[in-house]
Structure formats: structure tokens, C-alpha cells
Design an enzyme around this catalytic site. Structure first.
Site, mmCIF file in Angstrom:
data_model
loop_
_atom_site.group_PDB
_atom_site.id
_atom_site.type_symbol
_atom_site.label_atom_id
_atom_site.label_comp_id
_atom_site.label_asym_id
_atom_site.label_seq_id
_atom_site.Cartn_x
_atom_site.Cartn_y
_atom_site.Cartn_z
ATOM 1 N N GLU A 9 10.035 2.167 5.975
ATOM 2 C CA GLU A 9 11.410 2.179 6.480
ATOM 3 C C GLU A 9 11.687 1.124 7.543
ATOM 4 O O GLU A 9 12.335 1.424 8.546
ATOM 5 C CB GLU A 9 11.707 3.579 7.035
ATOM 6 N N GLU A 55 8.475 12.548 9.350
ATOM 7 C CA GLU A 55 8.423 12.687 7.887
ATOM 8 C C GLU A 55 8.998 13.998 7.361
ATOM 9 O O GLU A 55 9.618 14.016 6.299
ATOM 10 C CB GLU A 55 6.988 12.486 7.385
ATOM 11 N N ARG A 75 -0.947 0.815 -4.355
ATOM 12 C CA ARG A 75 -0.224 1.906 -3.688
ATOM 13 C C ARG A 75 -1.148 3.103 -3.492
ATOM 14 O O ARG A 75 -1.631 3.704 -4.445
ATOM 15 C CB ARG A 75 0.986 2.288 -4.538
ATOM 16 N N PRO A 122 0.779 -1.241 0.000
ATOM 17 C CA PRO A 122 0.000 0.000 0.000
ATOM 18 C C PRO A 122 0.809 1.289 0.000
ATOM 19 O O PRO A 122 0.242 2.369 -0.158
ATOM 20 C CB PRO A 122 -0.832 -0.104 1.279
ATOM 21 N N HIS A 149 15.174 7.675 6.822
ATOM 22 C CA HIS A 149 14.451 7.305 8.047
ATOM 23 C C HIS A 149 15.335 6.526 9.024
ATOM 24 O O HIS A 149 15.015 6.451 10.213
ATOM 25 C CB HIS A 149 13.232 6.441 7.716
ATOM 26 N N LYS A 166 -0.928 6.166 -2.611
ATOM 27 C CA LYS A 166 -0.618 7.482 -3.172
ATOM 28 C C LYS A 166 -1.192 7.644 -4.585
ATOM 29 O O LYS A 166 -1.558 8.736 -4.994
ATOM 30 C CB LYS A 166 0.894 7.652 -3.200
ATOM 31 N N HIS A 220 14.631 8.403 0.621
ATOM 32 C CA HIS A 220 13.691 8.732 1.693
ATOM 33 C C HIS A 220 13.687 7.651 2.778
ATOM 34 O O HIS A 220 13.864 7.942 3.958
ATOM 35 C CB HIS A 220 12.293 8.921 1.094
ATOM 36 N N GLU A 221 13.499 6.415 2.360
ATOM 37 C CA GLU A 221 13.426 5.335 3.361
ATOM 38 C C GLU A 221 14.760 5.172 4.081
ATOM 39 O O GLU A 221 14.807 4.917 5.289
ATOM 40 C CB GLU A 221 12.987 4.019 2.716
ATOM 41 N N TYR A 281 4.907 15.931 5.616
ATOM 42 C CA TYR A 281 6.055 15.719 4.729
ATOM 43 C C TYR A 281 6.618 17.041 4.206
ATOM 44 O O TYR A 281 7.771 17.381 4.449
ATOM 45 C CB TYR A 281 5.643 14.852 3.528
ATOM 46 N N ASP A 330 -3.884 7.615 10.778
ATOM 47 C CA ASP A 330 -3.661 7.635 9.342
ATOM 48 C C ASP A 330 -4.116 8.956 8.709
ATOM 49 O O ASP A 330 -3.633 9.339 7.651
ATOM 50 C CB ASP A 330 -4.458 6.483 8.724
#
Ligand code: BES
Ligand code: ZN
Length: 614
Positions: A282, A329, A569, A277, A310, A571, A306-307, A396, A388
Site C-alpha cells: 500500500e 491489517e 509472491r 514478494p 490501507h 503467499k 485491500h491496498e 488479517y 515478519d
């Protein structure tokens, strides 16, 4: 000052430094870590693909700080069979509290004085929210079933009973039994080969918060990338994955140069089936990634930066609860762009920053219009809500914009020194917004006697929207796109335009620049010239599809439907379903697609789409 006063002050500051940050009440957990603090998990589990359940024993070691009579854990959809105490057969009395859709049920266990362990025998249920059980048809290779977890934000409790709050950190070890031929991987030390008997052992020696508990079970292979990095994927995708992430070592090196040693030994990536999803997650030592970033040209790997970032912001210094989500974030987006700048240069990173700001301004606008303007504050108020709801561009991109603003106030050198000190000092601890701002005052502004606007924090952190003087980015590479864009408007495909050197970011910028209202004729010309409908790049596809939906461009319909069924996903799904839901017929079509696609979505994606189509 008297000696006694001094002692009191020392004691007080010791106690404060140990406790105030980590152990505020978390509105999304039933745990009471101020009383009894979980310090280690020993997990023994067996994975049953036929029944879609995990049968497990979780031994939890704790520190009873207040001689409390009970240990409170979080659970959700778990069937608790038995609880014993201190490694003996002696059963402990336990009860499950009333259920809440998001929070689940408190597991209240009576503990004897001096006890340090409880052992919980339990089973997950086939609908446990963290778990996605895939049939073989839902995998890339279509040969074997697959299981993966997604624990963030508060779903770890649906597969392990624990103190499910980011304010608590613990170490863990695990023994997992899977069917022969399958590999099991966790956010821990991992195997690189399939075991003969399907048994695997894991160890995570560094303390982590519960939302970083993770496991994937499938028929996957490992391929080394660098000395301390590699990738896992289904056999048919392993080569492509290893190529895509070929620059991983230079990213790790860059990150270390920026903000200090990588503290987790190995950094591996697993490419999951397309229903994963998120873009990435991370999980320590093993980032979980969507296959939709395998574009063939390494153009979407900022997600890996990015990950990886983290591993400092989030996994070392962790938001104390979900109202402080930007602490994870916002820092990570800032750090991600710094890594990208180190590895690919400033012109490249500027494109990411400019697109990020576009996202932010779009979201601010959207929240304002939809009446959610309170959610545009950095410090969130998610009590009584699904955490969530805080996963938006605000944490972000506004978070990143705030840090970028500070960087410009004090200069990069000072800011980097400050961040190094911050990661070092709070490694393996949790952080609140308030504590961070206090720390910032003392260790950056006061330290260098830098005068700042007294309303700085009020405006950036506790107010809606974004201050007018945020740092803007004008990416030079997009100026080139502006020129080509104008040529396109003049020629509409009759002339060959110079787009050869474009990365996906230039294409995204180009597509976003197109007026939202388009004629079918113009869309057809665009599609003929650049084959957007057939693009192998998921970011470009998603951007194009939303334009196609808005303007009822039918030649793309078949691919839109396929994409929505294949890819889980969130996003990408969110904006596309939202675009569909704008019209009566679109909404109807969206519902039909969702019916077909739902078995392929993880709970967090399915739940979000249900909210949109409601
Ligand atoms: N930790 C997040 C994903 C997440 C956040 C999952 C909150 C559940 C709740 C991860 O690091 C992330 O931000 N992923 C992004 C990628 C990114 C490049 C912004 C995603 O999945 O799109
Ligand atoms: Zn993130």
C-alpha cells in the site's frame, strides 16, 4: 476545582494526546524519537544498475525535544561516507553500532545544540534487503533491468538512514537520477511520462511512516483509469492492467462513502515484475502490485480494494509498532470486504469472508500443532524476533473477525459512524492496541450505553485462538458449488456440470473442498475436465498445485517448477514449498528448485523459503 488544577489537567491531556500513542519504545528500532524526532527527509539519489547500488544524500530535519546530544537512526548494510550538520560543511562525528541480522546497525550522530538538520552521504550495498535489482531477463518484457523496493516491515533502513519505526511520521521530497529512458516512481507525487534526462523530482506532503518509503525504476508506461487514478506497467502489460483495474474509480468512491475523504490526492497502481514478494503493498499514492492478479477477468481485484483501504487503515492511522500489526491489517481486511460489498454486492463479499475464515481456522490449527500458539493472539509479542513473523492470517483474519464481531454487537450504522470518527481523529497519527480499545470503550460502547462482556478484549485480543461465538459466513454462492461438488463425486467428469458463472472464488472453494488424499486417476479426471494445471489464474494454480504435490500428480510437475521459478509472491511460495518439504524426495526437489529460483526472489521471499527448507 482550582484554576491551577484545571491548567495541569489541560496541559497533561494535551501532552498525552500528542505523545502517548506515537512514541512508545519500538523493539524493532534503534531510534529514540522521544528525544529527537525526525520530521522531514530530503533525498537526492542516483541509481546505478551496473553496480547495483544507490548513491545518495539524505538530509534529515528533526526536532530536538530534550536537548539531546545525539540523533539515533536505523541503518542496515549502508556505507556511510560523511555526515554534515545544519546544511553546512561542518562534519558531525558519527559511529555505527554493532550489527544485528534483522535490526541492522544504529547510526549515532553527534548533534550541536540548536541544530535542526543532518546530511548523510552514503551508499547502499548490492545485497541491501529492501532492494531487488532485476536483470532484463527477470522482467516481463525482457528488455531492460528493473529495480524496486519493499520497505515493510523494517527494511527501509537498508536503503535510507532514518527513524525506521511506524511510530514516527515525516514528509519527504526526493530527486532521483536514473538512466535515460527509465521512469522512476515513488510513494509520492509521480511523473506520467519518461523524462528527457533521467531526472525526476518527488514530493510527499503528508507525513508517512518509514515503511511506506518506496521506489520503482524501470521502463514502464502510464495509462489513465479515472480522473484521479491510473496504472503503470511494462509496455506489453499496460493494456491488460488497465482492463483488470477498470473498476478502480468505483472502489475509491465506495471507500469514500464508507469512511470519509481519500486524503492522498491520486491513487495509482504499478504492476511489478512477477518476483514482487507480495500480492500488494500500500505505498501511498502508488500501490505496488504483483502481476499474478492480472487474471483477465477482474476476479482477483479484492487485492486492490485491500491496498486502497490501507489509504485509511495503515497509511492514515498507523500501527505504532509491529506488535500492533492487526491495527493495520485487521482493519484493512474488514474495510476491503466492505468495499467489495459496496461494489459487487453482499453475495460476492460473503464468498471472500468465508474463504478468509477458512484460512484463519487453518492457520489457528497449524500454529497450535507447530507449537506457536502464542502467535495466535491479536496483540503480538515480537520483541527479539523478526517482525515478519507477525505477518500471518491472525492479524488479517482474526483482526477482521474481531471487528466484524463488534459490528454485529452494535449494528452497522453505529459502527460505521465510529470508524469514520476514528479515521478522522487519528489521521496521520499512530495507534496502539491498548489505546484503540480504550477509545472503543468510550466512543462506542459507553457512548451508546451498550453492555459488553467484560472479558471481550481479554478473549479476542490477548488470548490464543478464537472465541466460539465469532460471526460465521455462509456464502449463498458456495451452496451452489456444494451441489456441483456432489455431482462431480457422482459423475467424475462423465457429465457436463454447470460451472460457467463461477469466479475464481467458487473454484477455490471447490478445490479446497476436495479431500486431501486423491488418486492419480481422480486428479487426472479433474484436470481433463477443468484444465487446472494450465490455469491462467494464479490463485487456482496455487491451490491445485498443493493438491498435486500432496498426491504426487506428475503431469503437473513441470508447471509447478516453472511457477515456483517465475513467481516470487510469498503467499504462494510458502504453502507450496511447505507441501514439498513433507517428504524426503519432495524436499530434495524443493531444494533444487530453490537453487534455480533464488536469484529471482526478493530477500523477504528467499529468507522465508530458507526457513522452510532448513
Ligand atoms: N502491507 C501488506 C504487505 C506486507 C505486510 C508486507 C507486512 C510486508 C510486511 C499488504 O497490504 C498486504 O496485506 N498484502 C497482501 C494482500 C492481501 C489482499 C491480503 C498480500 O501481499 O498477499
Ligand atoms: Zn494489507
Amino acid at each position: 476545582m482550582k484554576v491551577t488544577q484545571l491548567i495541569v489537567i489541560c496541559l497533561l491531556s494535551f501532552v498525552l494526546s500528542k505523545t502517548t500513542i506515537a512514541l512508545e519504545m519500538d523493539p524493532h528500532s534503534y531510534a529514540r524519537p522521544q528525544e529527537v524526532l525526525m520530521t522531514h527527509l530530503s533525498w537526492d539519489a542516483s541509481i546505478d544498475f551496473d553496480q547495483k547500488v544507490i548513491t545518495a544524500v539524505a538530509e534529515i530535519t528533526f526536532e530536538n525535544k530534550t536537548d539531546a546530544s545525539h540523533l539515533y537512526l536505523d541503518t542496515k548494510e549502508l556505507k556511510i561516507n560523511k555526515v554534515t550538520i545544519d546544511g553546512t560543511d561542518q562534519e558531525a562525528f558519527f559511529e555505527l553500532g554493532p550489527g544485528d541480522f534483522y535490526l541492522g546497525k544504529a547510526l549515532k550522530i553527534r548533534i550541536t545544540p540548536g541544530a535542526t538538520k543532518v546530511t548523510i552521504h552514503y551508499q547502499t550495498s548490492p545485497t541491501s534487503h529492501a532492494l531487488q535489482w532485476l536483470d532484463k531477463s527477470q522482467t516481463k518484457d525482457k528488455k531492460f533491468p528493473y529495480l524496486f523496493t519493499q520497505s515493510q516491515a523494517i527494511l527501509a533502513r537498508s536503503w535510507i538512514p532514518l527513524q525506521d519505526t511506524p511510530g514516527v511520521k515525516f514528509t519527504y521530497d526526493a530527486q532521483v537520477q536514473v538512466p535515460k529512458g527509465f521512469m522512476a516512481l515513488m510513494s509520492a507525487s509521480n511523473p506520467q511520462q519518461v523524462s528527457k534526462d533521467g531526472r525526476y523530482s518527488f514530493e510527499m506532503k503528508q507525513p508517512i511512516p518509514s515503511y511506506l518509503m518506496a521506489m520503482a525504476v524501470g521502463v514502464v508506461e502510464f495509462k489513465e483509469i479515472g480522473e484521479r487514478s491510473g496504472v503503470y506497467a511494462e509496455p506489453s502489460q499496460i493494456e491488460a492492467a488497465a482492463y483488470e483495474f477498470g473498476e478502480l474509480e468505483s472502489m475509491i468512491d465506495a471507500a469514500e462513502r464508507l469512511y470519509g475523504d481519500y486524503r492522498w490526492e491520486r491513487y495509482d497502481i504499478i504492476v511489478l515484475p512477477p518476483s514482487f514478494p507480495f500480492g500488494g503493498m500500500e505505498n501511498p499514492r502508488l500501490t505496488f502490485a504483483t502481476p499474478t492478479i492480472i487474471a483477465g477477468d477482474r476476479s482477483l481485484t479484492s487485492l486492490i480494494a485491500h491496498e486502497l483501504a490501507h489509504s485509511w487503515s495503515g497509511n492514515l492511522v498507523t500501527n505504532a509498532n509491529w506488535n500492533d500489526f492487526w491495527i493495520n491489517e485487521g482493519f484493512t481486511v474488514y474495510f476491503e470486504r466492505r468495499i467489495m460489498e459496496e461494489v459487487y454486492g453482499k453475495p460476492y463479499a460473503d464468498m471472500l469472508s468465508e474463504l478468509g475464515l477458512q484460512d484463519l481456522l487453518g492457520s489457528l490449527d497449524y500454529f497450535e500443532k507447530e507449537g506457536y500458539s502464542d502467535d495466535t493472539k491479536l496483540k503480538l509479542q515480537l520483541d527479539q524476533r523478526n517482525p515478519d513473523d507477525g505477518v500471518t492470517d491472525i492479524a488479517y483474519e482474526k483482526g477482521c473477525a474481531f471487528l466484524t464481531y463488534i459490528e454485529h454487537l452494535v449494528g452497522r450504522q453505529k459502527f460505521d459512524a465510529f470508524l469514520n470518527q476514528y479515521f478522522e481523529e487519528f489521521a496521520f497519527k499512530s495507534m496502539t492496541t491498548e489505546y484503540f480499545l480504550e477509545y472503543l470503550d468510550k466512543n462506542l460502547f459507553d457512548k451508546y450505553a451498550i453492555q459488553v462482556d467484560p472479558k471481550l478484549y481479554e478473549e479476542w485480543v490477548y488470548s490464543k485462538g478464537i472465541p466460539q461465538d465469532y460471526i460465521k459466513f455462509d456464502a449463498a454462492r458456495f451452496n451452489q458449488v456444494d451441489i456441483v461438488f456432489d455431482q462431480w463425486l457422482d459423475s467424475k467428469g462423465t457429465k457436463q456440470l454447470d460451472t460457467k458463472e463461477w469466479s475464481s472464488h467458487e473454484w477455490l472453494y471447490f478445490l479446497r473442498k476436495l479431500p486431501r488424499e486423491q488418486t492419480i486417476e481422480d486428479l487426472t479426471k479433474l484436470d481433463n475436465a477443468y484444465q487446472f494445471t494450465q490455469s491462467g489464474n494464479s490463485e487456482i494454480l496455487a491451490e491445485w498445485f498443493s493438491l498435486a504435490i500432496k498426491n504426487k500428480y506428475e503431469p503437473a510437475y513441470k508447471n509447478i517448477e516453472e511457477f515456483l521459478i517465475q513467481v516470487g509472491r510469498r503467499k504462494f511460495l510458502g504453502p507450496l514449498y511447505r507441501a514439498l518439504a513433507q517428504t524426503q524426495e519432495g524436499r530434495q526437489w524443493a531444494r533444487q528448485i530453490f537453487e534455480k529460483a533464488k536469484p529471482n526472489y526478493h530477500f523477504v521471499a528467499a529468507h522465508s523459503i530458507e526457513q522452510i527448507l532448513k
